[in-house]
Design a protein around this motif. Sequence first.
Motif, PDB file in Angstrom:
ATOM      1  N   ASP A 304       0.839  -1.194   0.000  1.00 28.29           N
ATOM      2  CA  ASP A 304       0.000   0.000   0.000  1.00 28.29           C
ATOM      3  C   ASP A 304       0.879   1.250   0.000  1.00 28.29           C
ATOM      4  O   ASP A 304       1.654   1.474   0.925  1.00 28.29           O
ATOM      5  CB  ASP A 304      -0.911  -0.012   1.232  1.00 28.29           C
ATOM      6  CG  ASP A 304      -1.840   1.193   1.292  1.00 28.29           C
ATOM      7  OD1 ASP A 304      -1.976   1.894   0.275  1.00 28.29           O
ATOM      8  OD2 ASP A 304      -2.442   1.413   2.368  1.00 28.29           O
ATOM      9  N   ALA A 305       0.740   2.069  -1.049  1.00 30.51           N
ATOM     10  CA  ALA A 305       1.484   3.323  -1.134  1.00 30.51           C
ATOM     11  C   ALA A 305       0.560   4.525  -1.004  1.00 30.51           C
ATOM     12  O   ALA A 305       0.990   5.664  -1.214  1.00 30.51           O
ATOM     13  CB  ALA A 305       2.252   3.392  -2.454  1.00 30.51           C
ATOM     14  N   GLY A 306      -0.692   4.283  -0.658  1.00 30.45           N
ATOM     15  CA  GLY A 306      -1.623   5.370  -0.404  1.00 30.45           C
ATOM     16  C   GLY A 306      -1.774   6.298  -1.595  1.00 30.45           C
ATOM     17  O   GLY A 306      -1.825   5.863  -2.749  1.00 30.45           O
ATOM     18  N   ASN A 307      -1.831   7.588  -1.316  1.00 27.28           N
ATOM     19  CA  ASN A 307      -2.008   8.601  -2.357  1.00 27.28           C
ATOM     20  C   ASN A 307      -0.697   9.281  -2.731  1.00 27.28           C
ATOM     21  O   ASN A 307      -0.698  10.415  -3.228  1.00 27.28           O
ATOM     22  CB  ASN A 307      -3.017   9.659  -1.885  1.00 27.28           C
ATOM     23  CG  ASN A 307      -4.408   9.095  -1.739  1.00 27.28           C
ATOM     24  OD1 ASN A 307      -4.878   8.336  -2.589  1.00 27.28           O
ATOM     25  ND2 ASN A 307      -5.084   9.444  -0.648  1.00 27.28           N
ATOM     26  N   ALA A 308       0.407   8.615  -2.510  1.00 28.29           N
ATOM     27  CA  ALA A 308       1.712   9.235  -2.729  1.00 28.29           C
ATOM     28  C   ALA A 308       1.878   9.718  -4.155  1.00 28.29           C
ATOM     29  O   ALA A 308       1.502   9.044  -5.111  1.00 28.29           O
ATOM     30  CB  ALA A 308       2.824   8.243  -2.392  1.00 28.29           C
ATOM     31  N   GLY A 309       2.445  10.927  -4.285  1.00 29.88           N
ATOM     32  CA  GLY A 309       2.932  11.393  -5.566  1.00 29.88           C
ATOM     33  C   GLY A 309       4.317  10.830  -5.810  1.00 29.88           C
ATOM     34  O   GLY A 309       4.899  10.141  -4.954  1.00 29.88           O
ATOM     35  N   HIS A 310       4.904  11.131  -6.964  1.00 34.38           N
ATOM     36  CA  HIS A 310       6.154  10.487  -7.348  1.00 34.38           C
ATOM     37  C   HIS A 310       7.287  10.765  -6.364  1.00 34.38           C
ATOM     38  O   HIS A 310       8.173   9.924  -6.192  1.00 34.38           O
ATOM     39  CB  HIS A 310       6.562  10.929  -8.758  1.00 34.38           C
ATOM     40  CG  HIS A 310       7.705  10.140  -9.315  1.00 34.38           C
ATOM     41  ND1 HIS A 310       7.620   8.785  -9.576  1.00 34.38           N
ATOM     42  CD2 HIS A 310       8.975  10.509  -9.627  1.00 34.38           C
ATOM     43  CE1 HIS A 310       8.778   8.345 -10.041  1.00 34.38           C
ATOM     44  NE2 HIS A 310       9.617   9.373 -10.081  1.00 34.38           N
ATOM     45  N   SER A 311       7.262  11.913  -5.713  1.00 35.07           N
ATOM     46  CA  SER A 311       8.352  12.273  -4.809  1.00 35.07           C
ATOM     47  C   SER A 311       7.963  12.190  -3.339  1.00 35.07           C
ATOM     48  O   SER A 311       8.703  12.677  -2.476  1.00 35.07           O
ATOM     49  CB  SER A 311       8.841  13.698  -5.125  1.00 35.07           C
ATOM     50  OG  SER A 311       9.320  13.794  -6.452  1.00 35.07           O
TER      51      SER A 311
END
Length: 343
Positions: A304-311
């Motif tokens: 699970d990486a949630g709503n992370a953006g690329h950075s």
Amino acid sequence: MPPHRTPAKGARRRLRRALACAATISGVLLTTAGTGHADPYAAPLPAPSLAASTLDVRFDAERRSIERALEIAHRVGDRERARSLGAFLKPGRRFLDFDARGRGQAVEVIGDLTRARRVALLVPGADTTLNAYDSHAGRPWSAPGGGIRAVYGQARRTGGDRDLAVVAWLGYDSPRTFSSDVLTEQRADQGAAALRRFVVGLHKVNPSATVGLLCHSYGSVVCGRAALKGRGPDGPAWRAVTDIALFGSPGTTATSAAELGRTARVWAGRGAADWMEGVPHVRIFGLGLGPDPVSRPFGARVFDAGNAGHSDYLAPGSPSLRNLTAVALGRSGDVAATGRRDR
């Protein structure tokens, strides 16, 4: 349209893909012109090979190289580089490698390498330079120096920091995002050879420690190429790598996780706001980086990486930071899976 996807979400998804494709095409078409000026920075000072008995000598040697580079930066008026190097010399910071030439390379350690049960290596991606080593666009967690502090801080909150050392490994010439280099494995192959040598050195420092690789963006290509190198003479040291985490990845050139994970668990994650989703995951005549690591056919363990953006994968409080720290600690049972997998 699937019932769970609203028109607005679908439009945003299509926009991200369009922007990512545009960026990819730009990367093929754009080239970076040289400045025409000689590099003012000197080659790094000689340092002993990695071993438990040489760590302090090596830290001292790299500090002297940083001090010398800072003097040059002041002399030539390179204010941005001088600001970064000044921060490198703050008390308590320790570097195992440093090279000020070009866009720069640096390898920094937090924790005790000789006593750690676990060593985590953060391998950054494109556009990582000495000038953006500690923070990028005001986000410390998006840069290798800030990233390892985020991981170590999260480990401390879970009581795992006593057995952990974290390394920011900018040990290769990171390509520019808008260049043809990011669409091939040439830079990654150079980095992969250096990464494997570094893992061999770690094994000499602490033969009992296991290693986890946290590989972001083009750094996942470096990790992938290193894992594809096979057994070789450094096989015993490489078998200490028990986990490879790919996040914000454009691909690894491998066709499946099984090719990478002969002796390691392979993890993959991508945030919902990461534009990397729209990058074409193909490989034709050596161009492109292969299948999407979060896709079902690739076969990685998707976290699970949630709503992370690329950075933003190592942003404080994020599910991606919690999961990547669990991988760093070797606590596979604490890694939260996601129900989302691409086809």
